[in-house]
Design a protein around this motif. Structure first.
Motif, PDB file in Angstrom:
ATOM      1  N   LEU A   4       0.853  -1.183   0.000  1.00 51.82           N
ATOM      2  CA  LEU A   4       0.000   0.000   0.000  1.00 51.82           C
ATOM      3  C   LEU A   4       0.889   1.233   0.000  1.00 51.82           C
ATOM      4  O   LEU A   4       1.715   1.413   0.894  1.00 51.82           O
ATOM      5  CB  LEU A   4      -0.900   0.006   1.239  1.00 51.82           C
ATOM      6  N   ARG A   5       0.737   2.082  -1.015  1.00 48.03           N
ATOM      7  CA  ARG A   5       1.471   3.347  -1.076  1.00 48.03           C
ATOM      8  C   ARG A   5       0.527   4.456  -0.646  1.00 48.03           C
ATOM      9  O   ARG A   5      -0.536   4.643  -1.231  1.00 48.03           O
ATOM     10  CB  ARG A   5       2.009   3.612  -2.480  1.00 48.03           C
ATOM     11  N   VAL A   6       0.921   5.176   0.407  1.00 45.30           N
ATOM     12  CA  VAL A   6       0.107   6.239   0.984  1.00 45.30           C
ATOM     13  C   VAL A   6       0.793   7.571   0.714  1.00 45.30           C
ATOM     14  O   VAL A   6       1.884   7.828   1.228  1.00 45.30           O
ATOM     15  CB  VAL A   6      -0.053   6.042   2.509  1.00 45.30           C
ATOM     16  N   ASN A   7       0.160   8.424  -0.099  1.00 41.88           N
ATOM     17  CA  ASN A   7       0.707   9.746  -0.369  1.00 41.88           C
ATOM     18  C   ASN A   7      -0.053  10.747   0.498  1.00 41.88           C
ATOM     19  O   ASN A   7      -1.220  11.032   0.245  1.00 41.88           O
ATOM     20  CB  ASN A   7       0.594  10.094  -1.847  1.00 41.88           C
ATOM     21  N   LEU A   8       0.612  11.247   1.526  1.00 40.44           N
ATOM     22  CA  LEU A   8      -0.037  12.171   2.453  1.00 40.44           C
ATOM     23  C   LEU A   8      -0.271  13.547   1.837  1.00 40.44           C
ATOM     24  O   LEU A   8      -1.165  14.273   2.272  1.00 40.44           O
ATOM     25  CB  LEU A   8       0.798  12.303   3.725  1.00 40.44           C
ATOM     26  N   GLU A  52       9.913  14.449   0.640  1.00 37.84           N
ATOM     27  CA  GLU A  52      10.354  13.446  -0.330  1.00 37.84           C
ATOM     28  C   GLU A  52      10.843  12.164   0.355  1.00 37.84           C
ATOM     29  O   GLU A  52      11.048  11.153  -0.296  1.00 37.84           O
ATOM     30  CB  GLU A  52      11.488  13.999  -1.212  1.00 37.84           C
ATOM     31  N   ASN A  53      11.043  12.221   1.665  1.00 39.51           N
ATOM     32  CA  ASN A  53      11.438  11.043   2.427  1.00 39.51           C
ATOM     33  C   ASN A  53      10.269  10.061   2.457  1.00 39.51           C
ATOM     34  O   ASN A  53       9.126  10.428   2.191  1.00 39.51           O
ATOM     35  CB  ASN A  53      11.834  11.441   3.846  1.00 39.51           C
ATOM     36  N   LYS A  54      10.564   8.840   2.782  1.00 34.78           N
ATOM     37  CA  LYS A  54       9.525   7.819   2.914  1.00 34.78           C
ATOM     38  C   LYS A  54       9.685   7.110   4.251  1.00 34.78           C
ATOM     39  O   LYS A  54      10.790   7.041   4.794  1.00 34.78           O
ATOM     40  CB  LYS A  54       9.639   6.791   1.790  1.00 34.78           C
ATOM     41  N   GLU A 112       3.534  14.797   2.704  1.00 34.09           N
ATOM     42  CA  GLU A 112       3.327  15.546   3.945  1.00 34.09           C
ATOM     43  C   GLU A 112       1.864  15.980   4.032  1.00 34.09           C
ATOM     44  O   GLU A 112       1.351  16.623   3.119  1.00 34.09           O
ATOM     45  CB  GLU A 112       4.246  16.768   3.935  1.00 34.09           C
ATOM     46  N   SER A 113       1.222  15.613   5.106  1.00 29.91           N
ATOM     47  CA  SER A 113      -0.183  15.972   5.309  1.00 29.91           C
ATOM     48  C   SER A 113      -0.278  17.338   5.973  1.00 29.91           C
ATOM     49  O   SER A 113       0.522  17.668   6.853  1.00 29.91           O
ATOM     50  CB  SER A 113      -0.857  14.916   6.190  1.00 29.91           C
ATOM     51  N   LEU A 119      -3.902   6.023   9.326  1.00 31.89           N
ATOM     52  CA  LEU A 119      -4.252   5.083   8.276  1.00 31.89           C
ATOM     53  C   LEU A 119      -5.034   3.929   8.870  1.00 31.89           C
ATOM     54  O   LEU A 119      -4.572   3.277   9.803  1.00 31.89           O
ATOM     55  CB  LEU A 119      -2.963   4.562   7.611  1.00 31.89           C
ATOM     56  N   TRP A 120      -6.213   3.673   8.331  1.00 35.66           N
ATOM     57  CA  TRP A 120      -7.053   2.552   8.747  1.00 35.66           C
ATOM     58  C   TRP A 120      -7.039   1.535   7.619  1.00 35.66           C
ATOM     59  O   TRP A 120      -7.448   1.831   6.493  1.00 35.66           O
ATOM     60  CB  TRP A 120      -8.466   3.038   9.044  1.00 35.66           C
TER      61      TRP A 120
END
Length: 166
Positions: A4-8, A52-54, A112-113, A119-120
């Motif tokens: 799962l890739r999550v882009n905040l 840009e960090n993960k 970045e949010s 995350l659920w």
């Protein structure tokens, strides 16, 4: 077989297939795969607090199976103490097995949010939820509040306390 890739930054959640078995054999378990992703996707100029960090949470190949002591995962990101290096931690417990049961071998968090979110992940689906009321809480209280909000007392929660909030 999925990550799962999550882009905040944009709130997008994308399912990606794991590399094929031949490619996976080049890397040892979840730690090796996480290191490969960091190497390919995060340039050396990126710092620990840069968008840009993960942060990569990756399960081992035996996680979620009946093999004793196999529910392990690694957490990998840029090392804040040693420039241009990655930092890795490992953990066990229920969380990794539950992630595998939900259909994922790992999670890549990037971007970045603007607001606190959590995350659920449940039954092959994922969503970002408001975490404003969780901000500044100790881990035990965070777990309690999430379980109450979702109405599911027997979930597993991976969380940080105030020391990990920026």
């Amino acid at each position: 077989g999925k990550i799962l890739r999550v882009n905040l930054s944009n709130g997008k959640l994308i399912d990606e297939d794991l590399p094929d078995e031949k490619e996976l054999r080049k890397y040892i378990g979840g730690t090796g795969l996480a290191a490969k992703i960091m190497y390919e996707e995060v340039p050396p100029s990126v710092g620990p607090e840069d968008p840009e960090n993960k942060v990569i949470l990756m399960s081992g190949p035996l996680s979620g199976t009946i093999v004793p002591s196999s529910s392990r995962y690694c957490a990998m990101t840029i090392n804040g103490s040693v420039p241009k290096s990655i930092g890795t931690g490992w953990s066990g417990g229920n969380w990794c097995a539950w992630l595998k049961q939900a259909g994922y071998d790992g999670v890549i968090v990037e971007g970045e949010s603007k607001e606190p979110v959590y995350l659920w992940v449940h039954e092959g689906k994922a969503e970002l939820k408001d975490a404003g009321k969780l901000w500044g809480r100790e881990t035990e209280k965070t777990m309690e509040l999430i379980k109450d909000e979702l109405g599911i007392p027997d979930i597993s929660v991976a969380c940080i306390g105030p020391a990990g909030e920026i």
